[in-house]
Scaffold this motif. Structure first.
Motif: not given
Length: 165
Positions: A81, A84-88, A119-121, A124
């Motif tokens: 993933k 996906d920008g929700r991972f730091s 959920h990616p956020a 993370d």
């Protein structure tokens, strides 16, 4: 059933396992990876109140599966993933350092079986907590080993230097 923590993480592909007579180790590790994924998803579901993830959410998963497997499953997830920008950035860089070979059979990558689908956020945050908890466990382990290491016998410095040479 063998405790999940005791099953070694098998890092090679299924094809490699077949060619080297290690198919059983591969299968056991894959079953443990999938169970670890499910445990991570359950831990997130049970410890996220809609706003915050409890600070100790990763501890039971790390205890049950060991930090090596948990880190492997989480790194695999982030690698798949990566878009996906929700991972730091920190977690993406950490995950990229893991060498996880694609394991494609009949057009499907077996690694997809142990991708965490939370959920990616929130995931993370779980990854950050799990990484920190794993580092703390490692530090405690090293400290314990050093604390139980037998002391060197007391000898005059000249005698110790002569033994070293």
């Amino acid at each position: 059933m063998e405790q999940m923590k005791q099953i070694p993480v098998y890092r090679q592909t299924g094809m490699y396992a077949r060619e080297h007579g290690e198919l059983e180790q591969f299968r056991q590790s894959n079953v443990a990876n999938i169970a670890c994924r499910a445990a991570i998803e359950k831990a997130i579901t049970e410890n996220f109140d809609g706003m915050r993830l409890r600070a100790d959410a990763a501890e039971p998963v790390l205890s049950e599966f060991g930090s090596e497997r948990v880190m492997f499953v989480l790194a695999n997830t982030v690698q798949h993933k990566d878009w996906d920008g929700r991972f730091s950035r920190e977690n993406k860089a950490w995950a990229a350092a893991f060498l996880i070979e694609p394991d494609v059979v009949m057009g499907m990558d077996r690694r997809l079986q142990f991708i965490v689908n939370s959920h990616p956020a929130v995931l993370d945050g779980f990854i950050r907590m799990a990484r920190e908890a794993a580092q703390n466990q490692q530090r405690r382990s090293v400290r314990d080993q050093l604390a139980h290491k037998p002391a060197l016998p007391k000898q005059p410095l000249a005698k110790r230097e002569a033994q070293v040479r």
